[in-house]
Design an enzyme around this catalytic site. Sequence first.
Site, PDB file in Angstrom:
ATOM      1  N   ALA A   3     139.535  41.304  13.683  1.00 33.34           N
ATOM      2  CA  ALA A   3     140.799  41.747  14.281  1.00 33.34           C
ATOM      3  C   ALA A   3     141.797  41.967  13.160  1.00 33.34           C
ATOM      4  CB  ALA A   3     141.325  40.676  15.236  1.00 33.34           C
ATOM      5  N   ASN A  30     145.864  44.263  12.381  1.00 36.40           N
ATOM      6  CA  ASN A  30     146.944  45.103  12.897  1.00 36.40           C
ATOM      7  C   ASN A  30     147.608  45.840  11.750  1.00 36.40           C
ATOM      8  OD1 ASN A  30     146.693  43.770  15.481  1.00 36.40           O
ATOM      9  ND2 ASN A  30     147.861  42.080  14.630  1.00 36.40           N
ATOM     10  N   HIS A  38     164.609  44.684   6.267  1.00 36.28           N
ATOM     11  CA  HIS A  38     165.639  43.730   6.703  1.00 36.28           C
ATOM     12  C   HIS A  38     165.440  43.391   8.181  1.00 36.28           C
ATOM     13  CE1 HIS A  38     167.924  44.103   2.907  1.00 36.28           C
ATOM     14  NE2 HIS A  38     167.183  45.203   2.861  1.00 36.28           N
ATOM     15  N   ASP A  84     167.600  39.307   1.166  1.00 40.98           N
ATOM     16  CA  ASP A  84     168.344  40.462   0.644  1.00 40.98           C
ATOM     17  C   ASP A  84     168.294  40.418  -0.878  1.00 40.98           C
ATOM     18  OD1 ASP A  84     169.150  41.080   3.256  1.00 40.98           O
ATOM     19  OD2 ASP A  84     171.238  40.470   2.950  1.00 40.98           O
ATOM     20  N   HIS A  98     169.953  45.811  -2.673  1.00 41.51           N
ATOM     21  CA  HIS A  98     170.284  46.176  -1.282  1.00 41.51           C
ATOM     22  C   HIS A  98     171.701  46.734  -1.207  1.00 41.51           C
ATOM     23  CE1 HIS A  98     170.707  46.127   2.981  1.00 41.51           C
ATOM     24  NE2 HIS A  98     171.364  44.996   3.070  1.00 41.51           N
ATOM     25  N   HIS A 137     177.527  40.405   1.165  1.00 42.32           N
ATOM     26  CA  HIS A 137     176.677  41.423   0.531  1.00 42.32           C
ATOM     27  C   HIS A 137     177.315  41.926  -0.761  1.00 42.32           C
ATOM     28  CE1 HIS A 137     174.866  41.584   4.579  1.00 42.32           C
ATOM     29  NE2 HIS A 137     173.816  42.091   3.984  1.00 42.32           N
TER      30      HIS A 137
HETATM   31  C1  23J Z   1     172.880  47.172   6.064  1.00 39.22           C
HETATM   32  C2  23J Z   1     174.221  47.388   6.287  1.00 39.22           C
HETATM   33  C3  23J Z   1     175.032  46.349   6.657  1.00 39.22           C
HETATM   34  C4  23J Z   1     174.501  45.090   6.784  1.00 39.22           C
HETATM   35  C5  23J Z   1     173.146  44.843   6.540  1.00 39.22           C
HETATM   36  C6  23J Z   1     172.354  45.898   6.199  1.00 39.22           C
HETATM   37  C7  23J Z   1     172.556  43.483   6.670  1.00 39.22           C
HETATM   38  O1  23J Z   1     173.125  42.577   7.186  1.00 39.22           O
HETATM   39  C8  23J Z   1     171.255  43.168   6.050  1.00 39.22           C
HETATM   40  O2  23J Z   1     170.253  42.939   6.748  1.00 39.22           O
HETATM   41  O3  23J Z   1     171.199  43.112   4.838  1.00 39.22           O
HETATM   42  S1  23J Z   1     175.557  43.781   7.243  1.00 39.22           S
HETATM   43 MN    MN Z   2     169.317  42.128   4.924  1.00 40.24          MN
END
Ligand code: 23J
Ligand code: MN
Length: 259
Positions: A61, A63, A70, A76, A80, A209
């Site tokens: 099996a 997949n 994300h 992250d 990113h 971020h």
């Molecule tokens: C892309 C744009 C905004 C955000 C995010 C991604 C995430 O939270 C992420 O998963 O890195 S806030």
């Molecule tokens: Mn993320």
Amino acid sequence: MADLGELASGLMSGAIEVVDLSAPLGPDTPLLKLPPELAVDTPKIEIHKISEYDSNGPFWAWNWLKLGEHSGTHFDAPIHWITGKDFADGSTDRLPVQKLVAPVCVIDCSAQVAEDPDFLLTADGVRAWEAEFGEIPKGAWVVMRSDWYKRNHSEAEYLNADETGPHSPGPTVDCIELIVERGAVGWGTECIGTDAGQAGGMEPPFPAHNLLHKNNRYGLASLAHLDKLPPKGAILIVAPLKIVNGTGSPVRAIALVAR
Ligand code: 23J
Ligand code: MN
């Protein structure tokens, strides 16, 4: 020279417990929703059967997946965000893995979040934790316990959006500035992203971020069961897939906890 014998015997006896900090990953996993005028969303997770001990593969099996980087409990990487795009070691295939196993400081915000889903942890909140448990060690993870993972079974509850947008807890700008100053390897939360639901309106937008990745630090989102960790003393292990030029990756986040 470190001796791993005690670690090995602790793992075998259960004196060191391995705690799962990951949420289930599948078609029902909640995913981030961005304003459609601003952005394209990550696609729904799909798990497609190749075979299941049948005419497509008699003895096995397996997949194949359709899976955004994300999605679910995930990491992250610095590239990113636009502020981290130029770090040579900032993609998932070039991360220094030495940094990915580290002590974790757990800041319990569950009581405040129960009162206010838009609760923001501030630098003063981090300093209050430090007054009790000591300064955040260089290289440690800092994670926000909110018990928000308990909503993970329902995307609507997890995103908690209304006409004013999503409402979920996160850090302030000065919170992230402080943990970066302390030398933390990264910041994690039990919510859909490292930033608060309302963080798009902060300055800078999405400060976790923006500031983490500007400083080559990492993020962890959709963690679960931070209520099983002590405030300090646990070791967090996260292993993002070695995706070529990857900006992030689903992870099985696990912690070692002394019992
Ligand atoms: C892309 C744009 C905004 C955000 C995010 C991604 C995430 O939270 C992420 O998963 O890195 S806030
Ligand atoms: Mn993320």
